[in-house]
Enzyme design. Structure first.
Site, PDB file in Angstrom:
ATOM      1  CB  SER A   1      -2.197   1.406   6.614  1.00 57.01           C
ATOM      2  OG  SER A   1      -1.816   1.949   5.372  1.00 57.01           O
ATOM      3  CB  THR A   2       2.900   3.085   5.230  1.00 61.89           C
ATOM      4  OG1 THR A   2       2.324   2.461   4.082  1.00 61.89           O
ATOM      5  CG2 THR A   2       3.851   2.124   5.897  1.00 61.89           C
TER       6      THR A   2
END
Lengths: 136, 394
Positions: free
Chosen positions: A65-66
């Protein structure tokens, strides 16, 4: 023995010194690392149970995930972030996380970091000018 | 990467720490992806808004920044309707954190509107060839494909950095050479309405991150293209697609069919409608959700027409941007008289309130991809009419 300087690409600018911690696994900072302690909590990770605090963390690249960028920021604010990071090839999640957290990050070392660096090797990262210096 | 004198000064910290970090992010991404320079952008859309997604980590970072954005900047959907959060079943603790995030963005000059369809809003309409830095995957797809403007799929910090600097790095979908189709998709049946969402749901899985060129039997409309792109960005990682003779790049460039071509048949589209998620054979749909991506005025009117004078038997969310809802109070009124809720600023994918349900029905291929994984709620797919019928069924 004299020190050895290895050229690399600068991703997040800064200068830092510390002892190497080697990982051969990609890291998703969201989920893999506890933002309060800096300890790797993912059981399947080769650094499971180990703290990345104040180490020069060597790993292939980020993943996941960013939100991982923000987790690096939290690690830094909690005083448990790595002192610098070396990637084989940086990707945006770790690059952005390193920049917002003031953690020097380099990639594409001219010599394979897994060959020249061992756990606990003392190194200096200078990503202002773009080199990694082996001090031990 | 070549930087102007002014950009070098910013990078060296002469314009303050926030801008220094912002341009450092743009330059680092530019270096990673081989950009030659920074280019001006017309607007920015910033992801990383829902407290459910960014948590305390993100809130801390945004709160610590200083300065003002240089171009019109807008937010991705938040975790709740900023006004009706209590009615949605959101806890006061979550609401408090969510409001803090919005305030932190407002302090930076970002408009506190939260939507995945900024292209319907004043100040955010775009023309062919415009460069922007937008984040939300369906909006990115719409900008690139349906409008023919240009954006990469920005992360939260990179979009905010672009907003603060007023520029983004020139790589990826900003460049002609990366906008050509790399795979063709031929559809052999007629399509309408939610069929396009189903098509996107299927195609995205095969296409991955390539640039598909569709050959269709019909000419889709704007909302149908929106649904197609949103689904492909969710089931795959498609940020740009073309439809032969329809989308602006395809009309101008007259792309030829690529060597790689996949065929999609009617039976595959039907399967998306017919699929019953595992272990839900005995479960009733207890929530029907529209507006992924946020409803256009036309979609809002369509739903209002179908619900006019009726009473829903289940929880129904019609998600849209606050600006569209405020522009069309007559549609909102009709929808709410039926017992359905018009939900603004958020959606069924990013709001934790979705987790209160057992089985959701949606007309969106994007929601069909994300609701099971992000909300842990199984989902069924239907056309707008089928979804309304399910909502009315006791």
């Amino acid at each position: 023995m004299g020190t050895k300087k290895i050229k690399c690409r600068s991703i997040s600018r800064g200068v830092a010194q510390g002892r190497v911690l080697i990982s051969h696994d990609a890291i998703s900072f969201l989920g893999n690392v506890d933002p309060k302690t800096g300890v790797v909590v993912e059981q399947d990770h080769d650094l499971y149970g180990i703290s990345i605090k104040n180490r020069v963390l060597v790993f292939p690249h980020g993943k996941g995930s960013t939100v991982g960028s923000y987790v690096l920021y939290q690690l830094s604010k909690n005083g448990v972030a790595p002192s610098a990071m070396i990637n084989i090839e940086s990707e945006p999640i770790v690059a952005v996380g390193a920049i917002i957290s003031d953690i020097p990050l380099v990639d594409r070392m001219e010599t394979d970091p897994y060959e020249v660096l061992k756990n606990d090797t003392l190194v200096k990262i200078d990503s202002q000018t773009g080199y990694v210096e082996v001090l031990d | 990467m070549h930087l102007t004198k002014e950009e070098e000064q910013t990078l060296n910290g002469e314009d303050g720490e926030t801008l220094q970090k912002a341009i450092e992010i743009l330059v680092a991404l530019g270096d990673i992806y081989g950009a030659d320079r920074l280019i001006p952008i017309k607007s920015a859309q910033i992801a990383g808004v829902s407290y459910k997604t960014i948590g305390d980590a993100g809130l801390e970072w945004i709160s610590d920044l200083e300065g003002k954005v240089k171009v019109p900047s807008i937010l991705n959907p938040a975790g709740m309707d900023l006004k009706l959060w209590d009615e949605m079943g959101i806890s006061p603790q979550f609401a408090q954190k969510q409001h803090e995030i919005i305030k932190a963005y407002e302090k930076l000059g970002v408009t506190s509107k939260c939507t995945c369809t900024p292209y319907y809003l004043d100040n955010f309409t775009l023309g062919y060839g415009d460069h922007v830095a937008w984040s939300e995957s369906s909006a990115v797809s719409y900008v690139n494909s349906v409008i023919g403007a240009r954006t990469n799929r920005e992360g939260g910090p990179s979009a905010l950095s672009a907003a603060l600097v007023g520029k983004t790095a020139n790589f990826g979908y900003h460049l002609d050479e990366n906008r050509e189709p790399t795979i063709s998709v031929t559809v052999e049946c007629n399509l309408s309405g939610a069929d396009y969402a189903a098509l996107g749901y299927i195609a995205g899985k095969t296409v991955g991150s390539k640039v598909p060129l569709f050959f269709l039997q019909n000419e889709p409309e704007g909302d149908e293209l929106k649904a197609l792109g949103a689904a492909m960005a969710a089931s795959g990682a498609v940020a740009l697609y073309h439809v032969d003779s329809v989308t602006p790049d395809a009309r101008r460039m007259k792309f030829e069919k690529t060597d790689e071509n996949i065929i999609i048949e009617e039976s595959q589209i039907r399967e998306v409608y017919d699929k019953i998620p595992d272990n839900t054979a005995q479960t009733d749909v207890d929530m029907v959700a529209f507006g992924c991506p946020h409803c256009s005025a036309d979609e809002l009117a369509h739903i209002a027409r179908l619900l006019d004078g009726k009473q829903v038997e289940k929880d129904v969310w019609v998600c849209t941007s606050r600006e569209i809802a405020e522009r069309y109070p007559q549609f909102v009124d009709k929808i709410e008289k039926s017992g359905a809720l018009v939900v603004c600023d958020t959606c069924m994918v990013v709001s934790p309130a979705s987790e209160n349900y057992n089985l959701m029905m949606v007309n969106s291929g994007k929601a069909l991809s994300y609701v099971p994984s992000m909300c842990k709620v199984p989902a069924r797919f239907g056309s707008i009419e089928e979804c309304i019928n399910e909502a009315l069924r006791a």
